[in-house]
Scaffold this active site. Structure first.
Site, PDB file in Angstrom:
ATOM      1  NE  ARG A  80       8.662  13.972  32.860  1.00 25.09           N
ATOM      2  CZ  ARG A  80       9.350  12.581  33.289  1.00 25.09           C
ATOM      3  NH1 ARG A  80       9.502  11.556  32.470  1.00 25.09           N
ATOM      4  NH2 ARG A  80       9.585  12.516  34.589  1.00 25.09           N
ATOM      5  CG  HIS A 105       3.043   8.529  34.449  1.00 23.16           C
ATOM      6  ND1 HIS A 105       3.653   8.264  33.174  1.00 23.16           N
ATOM      7  CD2 HIS A 105       4.229   8.486  35.148  1.00 23.16           C
ATOM      8  CE1 HIS A 105       5.009   7.863  33.244  1.00 23.16           C
ATOM      9  NE2 HIS A 105       5.187   7.738  34.294  1.00 23.16           N
ATOM     10  CG  HIS A 175       5.069   3.021  35.759  1.00 23.15           C
ATOM     11  ND1 HIS A 175       6.289   2.650  36.415  1.00 23.15           N
ATOM     12  CD2 HIS A 175       5.200   4.283  35.487  1.00 23.15           C
ATOM     13  CE1 HIS A 175       7.221   3.928  36.370  1.00 23.15           C
ATOM     14  NE2 HIS A 175       6.565   4.819  35.730  1.00 23.15           N
ATOM     15  CG  ASP A 245      12.931   8.295  32.845  1.00 22.95           C
ATOM     16  OD1 ASP A 245      12.177   7.853  32.464  1.00 22.95           O
ATOM     17  OD2 ASP A 245      12.798   9.357  33.898  1.00 22.95           O
ATOM     18  CD  GLU A 309       7.615   3.401  32.233  1.00 23.01           C
ATOM     19  OE1 GLU A 309       6.872   4.591  32.054  1.00 23.01           O
ATOM     20  OE2 GLU A 309       8.648   3.582  32.942  1.00 23.01           O
TER      21      GLU A 309
END
Ligand code: BGC
Length: 340
Positions: A80, A105, A175, A245, A309
Site C-alpha cells: 500500500r 499493489h 504473490h 497481514d 511476499e
C-alpha cells in the site's frame, strides 16, 4: 529439451496469453505471461506423490475475474501507498487509487494485470519483460521490467530487474498463495520467520511505526509454530488485519539469505524462502474468496494459504527515514527471491 509453451486463453480485451511449463528433476512450475503468474509449482511429498503447492485458477477468466493476486508478480510498487501519493525530489505525484484513498499493489492497471513478453525460454528458465509507460497508474517515468523465473537445484528462483527513465519508485514481489499440502486450511502448516520485529499497522493497513518487537506477541515465529496457533488471540494487530497481514522485519544479513521456512504438516513438504529483501509480508489469505474456476474446482476461502511476499515495508515511499526506495535513471533495481 525445449520449454513447453501452450496458449492459456485470451484476455477480455483480446490479448493472447501463454502458459510455459518449466521442469527440472522432480520440480515443475507453470508461468503465465498474464501478470507473470506462477500458476503451479509441483514437487514430491514424503510419499513421492506430486503436489501442487500454490493456489491458482484453471482459466484466464478466473485470474481476471477474481481478486487476490494469486501467484502474480506485483509491481511497480507492491503493497500500500497511503494517500495514493508519492513525493520525489520535492515533486508530488498523485497515483491512481484502487483501495479507498490508497494505492494497493501498483494500482488498478498494475503489473499483475498485464500481458508480458517472453524474451527467452528454455526447459527450466523463462525471462519475461514488460514496460510500464510513464504516468500509468500515476507513476513517473517509464519502467522496464525483466523478470527471470528459473528452476534451480534448490527450487524456484525469481529475479526482478528494472530500469527507468525518470526518478520513480519500485518494489516488486511475487504473490503466490502457498498450501504445501495441496489444499485445505493452511493454519496447521508450521512457520519459522527470521524476524525479531514486525511492522504494526493501522485500520487502513498502513504502517504506524517502522517496527515493533515480536517478543511476547503472536508475531513471534522465531521458534517454529503452527501458523494458526496464535491467530485467534485477542491482539489488536491481528484484529486490524483479520489475521496476519504484516511485514516481518528480517534480521539484517547480507546477500540472499534464509528468511522463512514453511512446512505442510500432512505432506511433509518444507519450503524455504530466501531473499535479498529486508522484509517479508506474511499474509494468511484473510480475505481470500473466489468462484469455482480454481484448479480444484472448489472455491477458495480464507486461511487456505500463506503468502510470503518479500519486499520493503508498505508505504515506504512516504517514509524516507526507513530507507531509499527511489530508482533513478542509470540505476538497476535488482532483487532476487528463491522458494526452495
Ligand atoms: C495484502 C492484503 C491483500 C492481499 C490481496 C496482500 O499483499 O497485504 O492486504 O488483501 O495482498 O490483495
Amino acid at each position: 529439451m525445449a520449454v513447453i509453451r501452450e496458449p492459456f486463453g485470451r484476455t477480455k480485451d483480446g490479448r493472447e496469453v501463454e502458459k510455459l511449463t518449466l521442469r527440472r528433476g522432480t520440480l515443475e512450475a507453470e508461468v503465465l505471461t498474464y501478470g507473470g503468474v506462477v500458476a503451479a509449482l509441483r514437487t514430491a511429498d514424503r510419499t513421492g506423490t506430486m503436489v501442487d503447492v500454490v493456489l491458482g485458477y484453471r482459466t484466464l477468466a478466473g485470474y481476471e475475474e477474481n481478486g487476490g493476486y494469486l501467484g502474480a508478480l506485483v509491481g511497480r510498487y507492491a503493497n500500500r501507498i497511503g494517500g495514493a501519493r508519492i513525493t520525489i525530489d520535492g515533486q508530488t505525484y498523485p497515483l491512481t487509487a484502487n483501495e479507498g484513498a490508497k494505492q494497493l499493489h501498483g494500482g488498478p492497471e498494475g503489473f499483475s494485470f498485464q500481458v508480458f513478453d517472453v524474451a527467452e525460454a528454455s526447459k527450466d528458465r523463462v525471462v519475461l519483460t514488460y514496460t510500464e509507460p510513464d504516468g500509468k497508474n500515476g507513476f513517473p517515468g517509464t519502467l522496464a521490467l525483466t523478470a527471470t523465473y528459473a528452476l534451480t537445484e534448490n527450487g524456484l528462483s525469481l529475479r526482478y530487474e528494472a530500469v527507468c527513465d525518470k526518478p520513480t519508485v519500485c518494489n516488486i514481489t511475487n504473490h503466490s498463495y502457498f498450501n504445501l499440502n495441496g489444499g485445505g486450511s493452511a493454519m496447521d502448516h508450521r512457520l519459522w520467520v527470521d524476524a525479531d520485529a514486525f511492522t504494526p499497522i493501522d485500520a487502513d493497513s498502513l504502517p504506524v511505526a517502522a517496527s515493533a518487537d515480536v517478543a511476547g506477541t503472536p508475531f513471534d515465529f522465531r521458534t517454529e509454530k503452527a501458523v494458526g496457533r496464535d491467530i485467534g488471540q485477542d491482539h489488536e494487530q491481528l484484529r486490524l488485519a483479520g489475521g496476519y497481514d504484516h511485514n516481518f522485519v528480517l534480521t539484517p544479513k547480507p546477500g540472499l539469505r534464509l528468511a522463512a521456512r514453511l512446512t505442510g504438516e500432512r505432506s511433509g513438504i518444507t519450503m524455504e524462502c530466501w531473499t535479498e529483501q529486508p522484509g517479508v509480508q506474511v499474509y494468511t489469505a484473510n480475505f481470500l474468496e473466489t468462484d469455482a474456476s480454481t484448479k480444484s474446482g472448489v472455491p477458495y476461502g480464507p486461511r487456505q494459504a500463506v503468502c510470503l511476499e518479500t519486499q520493503v515495508p508498505a508505504d515506504s515511499p512516504n517514509h524516507p527515514e526507513w530507507g531509499d526506495v527511489i530508482l533513478r535513471p542509470g540505476q538497476v533495481y535488482d532483487a532476487a527471491t528463491e522458494y526452495r
